[in-house]
Design a protein around this motif. Structure first.
Motif, PDB file in Angstrom:
ATOM      1  N   PHE A   5       0.874  -1.466   0.043  1.00 14.39           N
ATOM      2  CA  PHE A   5       0.067   0.179   0.226  1.00 14.39           C
ATOM      3  C   PHE A   5       1.365   1.058   0.064  1.00 14.39           C
ATOM      4  O   PHE A   5       0.048   2.012  -0.952  1.00 14.39           O
ATOM      5  CB  PHE A   5      -1.095   0.244   1.411  1.00 14.39           C
ATOM      6  CG  PHE A   5      -1.621   1.548   1.091  1.00 14.39           C
ATOM      7  CD1 PHE A   5      -2.809   1.621   0.560  1.00 14.39           C
ATOM      8  CD2 PHE A   5      -1.249   2.685   2.185  1.00 14.39           C
ATOM      9  CE1 PHE A   5      -4.399   2.791   0.565  1.00 14.39           C
ATOM     10  CE2 PHE A   5      -2.271   3.602   2.348  1.00 14.39           C
ATOM     11  CZ  PHE A   5      -3.321   3.824   1.635  1.00 14.39           C
ATOM     12  N   ASN A   6       1.970   1.467   0.797  1.00 11.06           N
ATOM     13  CA  ASN A   6       2.744   2.430   0.628  1.00 11.06           C
ATOM     14  C   ASN A   6       3.278   2.248  -0.396  1.00 11.06           C
ATOM     15  O   ASN A   6       3.849   4.040  -0.661  1.00 11.06           O
ATOM     16  CB  ASN A   6       3.795   2.553   1.618  1.00 11.06           C
ATOM     17  CG  ASN A   6       3.061   2.740   3.191  1.00 11.06           C
ATOM     18  OD1 ASN A   6       2.136   3.202   3.616  1.00 11.06           O
ATOM     19  ND2 ASN A   6       4.085   1.978   4.282  1.00 11.06           N
ATOM     20  N   LYS A   7       4.039   1.478  -1.296  1.00  7.08           N
ATOM     21  CA  LYS A   7       4.448   1.913  -2.422  1.00  7.08           C
ATOM     22  C   LYS A   7       3.514   2.614  -3.261  1.00  7.08           C
ATOM     23  O   LYS A   7       4.353   2.727  -4.724  1.00  7.08           O
ATOM     24  CB  LYS A   7       5.701   0.843  -2.892  1.00  7.08           C
ATOM     25  CG  LYS A   7       6.759   0.281  -2.304  1.00  7.08           C
ATOM     26  CD  LYS A   7       7.134  -1.170  -2.180  1.00  7.08           C
ATOM     27  CE  LYS A   7       8.590  -1.381  -1.862  1.00  7.08           C
ATOM     28  NZ  LYS A   7       9.586  -2.535  -1.703  1.00  7.08           N
ATOM     29  N   THR A   8       2.675   1.473  -3.419  1.00  5.73           N
ATOM     30  CA  THR A   8       1.480   2.495  -4.275  1.00  5.73           C
ATOM     31  C   THR A   8       1.031   3.973  -3.898  1.00  5.73           C
ATOM     32  O   THR A   8       1.053   4.309  -4.836  1.00  5.73           O
ATOM     33  CB  THR A   8       0.287   1.124  -3.867  1.00  5.73           C
ATOM     34  OG1 THR A   8       0.669   0.128  -4.093  1.00  5.73           O
ATOM     35  CG2 THR A   8      -0.378   1.687  -5.519  1.00  5.73           C
ATOM     36  N   MET A   9       1.133   3.934  -2.866  1.00  3.53           N
ATOM     37  CA  MET A   9       0.178   5.292  -2.745  1.00  3.53           C
ATOM     38  C   MET A   9       1.703   6.678  -3.101  1.00  3.53           C
ATOM     39  O   MET A   9       1.603   7.749  -3.659  1.00  3.53           O
ATOM     40  CB  MET A   9       0.248   5.406  -0.652  1.00  3.53           C
ATOM     41  CG  MET A   9      -1.432   4.871  -0.757  1.00  3.53           C
ATOM     42  SD  MET A   9      -2.876   5.043  -2.336  1.00  3.53           S
ATOM     43  CE  MET A   9      -2.741   6.922  -2.132  1.00  3.53           C
ATOM     44  N   ILE A  10       3.372   6.125  -2.435  1.00  4.48           N
ATOM     45  CA  ILE A  10       3.834   7.156  -3.287  1.00  4.48           C
ATOM     46  C   ILE A  10       3.967   7.676  -4.416  1.00  4.48           C
ATOM     47  O   ILE A  10       4.162   8.576  -4.683  1.00  4.48           O
ATOM     48  CB  ILE A  10       5.302   6.047  -2.659  1.00  4.48           C
ATOM     49  CG1 ILE A  10       4.806   6.785  -1.075  1.00  4.48           C
ATOM     50  CG2 ILE A  10       6.796   7.224  -3.294  1.00  4.48           C
ATOM     51  CD1 ILE A  10       6.473   5.258  -0.515  1.00  4.48           C
ATOM     52  N   VAL A  11       3.472   6.273  -5.474  1.00  5.11           N
ATOM     53  CA  VAL A  11       3.616   6.062  -6.961  1.00  5.11           C
ATOM     54  C   VAL A  11       2.696   7.367  -7.335  1.00  5.11           C
ATOM     55  O   VAL A  11       2.833   7.278  -8.087  1.00  5.11           O
ATOM     56  CB  VAL A  11       3.098   4.867  -7.585  1.00  5.11           C
ATOM     57  CG1 VAL A  11       3.606   4.970  -9.325  1.00  5.11           C
ATOM     58  CG2 VAL A  11       5.175   4.268  -6.818  1.00  5.11           C
ATOM     59  N   LEU A  12       1.134   6.559  -6.488  1.00  6.54           N
ATOM     60  CA  LEU A  12       0.642   7.668  -6.703  1.00  6.54           C
ATOM     61  C   LEU A  12       0.263   9.035  -6.808  1.00  6.54           C
ATOM     62  O   LEU A  12      -0.384   9.762  -7.177  1.00  6.54           O
ATOM     63  CB  LEU A  12      -0.949   6.806  -6.549  1.00  6.54           C
ATOM     64  CG  LEU A  12      -1.927   5.880  -7.580  1.00  6.54           C
ATOM     65  CD1 LEU A  12      -2.494   4.444  -6.346  1.00  6.54           C
ATOM     66  CD2 LEU A  12      -1.878   5.838  -8.204  1.00  6.54           C
ATOM     67  N   LEU A  13       0.807   9.491  -5.095  1.00  2.00           N
ATOM     68  CA  LEU A  13       1.112  10.448  -4.945  1.00  2.00           C
ATOM     69  C   LEU A  13       1.557  11.417  -5.848  1.00  2.00           C
ATOM     70  O   LEU A  13       2.124  12.904  -6.636  1.00  2.00           O
ATOM     71  CB  LEU A  13       1.168  10.647  -3.962  1.00  2.00           C
ATOM     72  CG  LEU A  13       0.457   9.985  -2.701  1.00  2.00           C
ATOM     73  CD1 LEU A  13       0.358   9.769  -1.175  1.00  2.00           C
ATOM     74  CD2 LEU A  13      -1.040  11.477  -3.157  1.00  2.00           C
ATOM     75  N   THR A  14       2.323  10.409  -6.442  1.00  2.47           N
ATOM     76  CA  THR A  14       4.135  11.302  -7.121  1.00  2.47           C
ATOM     77  C   THR A  14       3.234  11.654  -8.640  1.00  2.47           C
ATOM     78  O   THR A  14       3.965  12.359  -9.176  1.00  2.47           O
ATOM     79  CB  THR A  14       5.168  10.053  -7.384  1.00  2.47           C
ATOM     80  OG1 THR A  14       6.170  10.473  -5.663  1.00  2.47           O
ATOM     81  CG2 THR A  14       6.078  11.455  -7.928  1.00  2.47           C
ATOM     82  N   ILE A  15       2.884  11.150  -9.003  1.00  4.69           N
ATOM     83  CA  ILE A  15       1.825  11.148 -10.746  1.00  4.69           C
ATOM     84  C   ILE A  15       1.050  12.001 -10.522  1.00  4.69           C
ATOM     85  O   ILE A  15       1.272  12.591 -11.415  1.00  4.69           O
ATOM     86  CB  ILE A  15       1.225   9.708 -11.256  1.00  4.69           C
ATOM     87  CG1 ILE A  15       2.237   8.783 -11.320  1.00  4.69           C
ATOM     88  CG2 ILE A  15       0.506   9.717 -12.379  1.00  4.69           C
ATOM     89  CD1 ILE A  15       2.197   7.418 -11.402  1.00  4.69           C
ATOM     90  N   ILE A  57      -2.374  13.484   0.770  1.00  2.00           N
ATOM     91  CA  ILE A  57      -1.557  12.764   1.893  1.00  2.00           C
ATOM     92  C   ILE A  57      -1.801  13.055   3.471  1.00  2.00           C
ATOM     93  O   ILE A  57      -1.300  11.161   4.197  1.00  2.00           O
ATOM     94  CB  ILE A  57      -0.291  14.255   1.508  1.00  2.00           C
ATOM     95  CG1 ILE A  57       0.285  13.551   0.224  1.00  2.00           C
ATOM     96  CG2 ILE A  57       0.348  14.343   2.760  1.00  2.00           C
ATOM     97  CD1 ILE A  57       1.016  14.583  -0.124  1.00  2.00           C
ATOM     98  N   VAL A  58      -2.359  13.660   3.671  1.00  2.00           N
ATOM     99  CA  VAL A  58      -2.857  13.480   5.106  1.00  2.00           C
ATOM    100  C   VAL A  58      -4.044  12.616   5.415  1.00  2.00           C
ATOM    101  O   VAL A  58      -3.670  11.520   6.560  1.00  2.00           O
ATOM    102  CB  VAL A  58      -3.717  14.470   5.231  1.00  2.00           C
ATOM    103  CG1 VAL A  58      -4.458  14.165   6.706  1.00  2.00           C
ATOM    104  CG2 VAL A  58      -3.250  15.959   5.467  1.00  2.00           C
ATOM    105  N   VAL A  59      -4.996  11.871   4.174  1.00  2.00           N
ATOM    106  CA  VAL A  59      -5.347  10.594   4.481  1.00  2.00           C
ATOM    107  C   VAL A  59      -4.608   9.471   4.508  1.00  2.00           C
ATOM    108  O   VAL A  59      -4.444   8.288   5.045  1.00  2.00           O
ATOM    109  CB  VAL A  59      -6.147  10.419   3.566  1.00  2.00           C
ATOM    110  CG1 VAL A  59      -7.134   8.913   3.400  1.00  2.00           C
ATOM    111  CG2 VAL A  59      -7.337  10.871   3.355  1.00  2.00           C
TER     112      VAL A  59
END
Length: 160
Positions: A5-15, A57-59
């Motif tokens: 989940f963390n890796k997916t979210m980092i990629v999604l938030l970067t994109i 990011i907060v969520v």
């Protein structure tokens, strides 16, 4: 802690951050090309994008915090958020992508095309942007007409 989940979210938030930035830059270029640039409007758009990004990011941080301390009372909600948050980010990103395509269409004067029209609703975004540009130009013409006084003399005639 769920590393996938963390890796997916980092990629999604970067994109997502890249998409927001590109949309803001292209929106500014469209405004300047249409002689409608306003720092107030630019700041407003920037704040909207910044708030959306910070909210996501907060969520993500709340989910990580709850996972870290293994809070069992909200575990069901966390699982629901883990499923819905990426979908929400992608949906919001899709909206921003249609805005990017509409901005590029205005800047480079090309037809949005059937693919983008159906897949991203970019044609609707383009029509919306074109209406805003036309409405703003119409309002500017009304203001110019109001400047002319009752005798039919414009500002230039009074200054001479």
């Amino acid at each position: 802690m769920d590393l996938i989940f963390n890796k997916t979210m980092i990629v999604l938030l970067t994109i997502f951050a890249v998409i927001l930035t590109v949309d803001y830059i292209l929106g500014t270029l469209v405004a300047k090309k249409s002689n409608l640039y306003s720092s107030e409007k630019g700041n407003e758009g920037l704040m909207k994008k910044f708030i959306a990004f910070i909210l996501f990011i907060v969520v993500v941080l709340v989910i990580d915090f709850a996972d870290l301390f293994n809070l069992p009372t909200i575990e069901e909600y966390l699982n629901l958020m883990k499923i819905t948050l990426p979908v929400t980010i992608m949906a919001y990103g899709r909206k921003e992508l249609s805005s990017i395509i509409a901005n590029l269409s205005i800047i480079y004067e090309f037809d949005v095309g059937e693919f983008f029209s159906k897949s991203l609703s970019a044609d609707q975004e383009l029509r919306s942007k074109q209406r805003k540009i036309e409405n703003t130009k119409y309002i500017e013409k009304d203001i110019e007409i109001e400047v002319i006084d009752k005798n039919g003399k414009g500002i230039d005639n009074d200054c001479k």
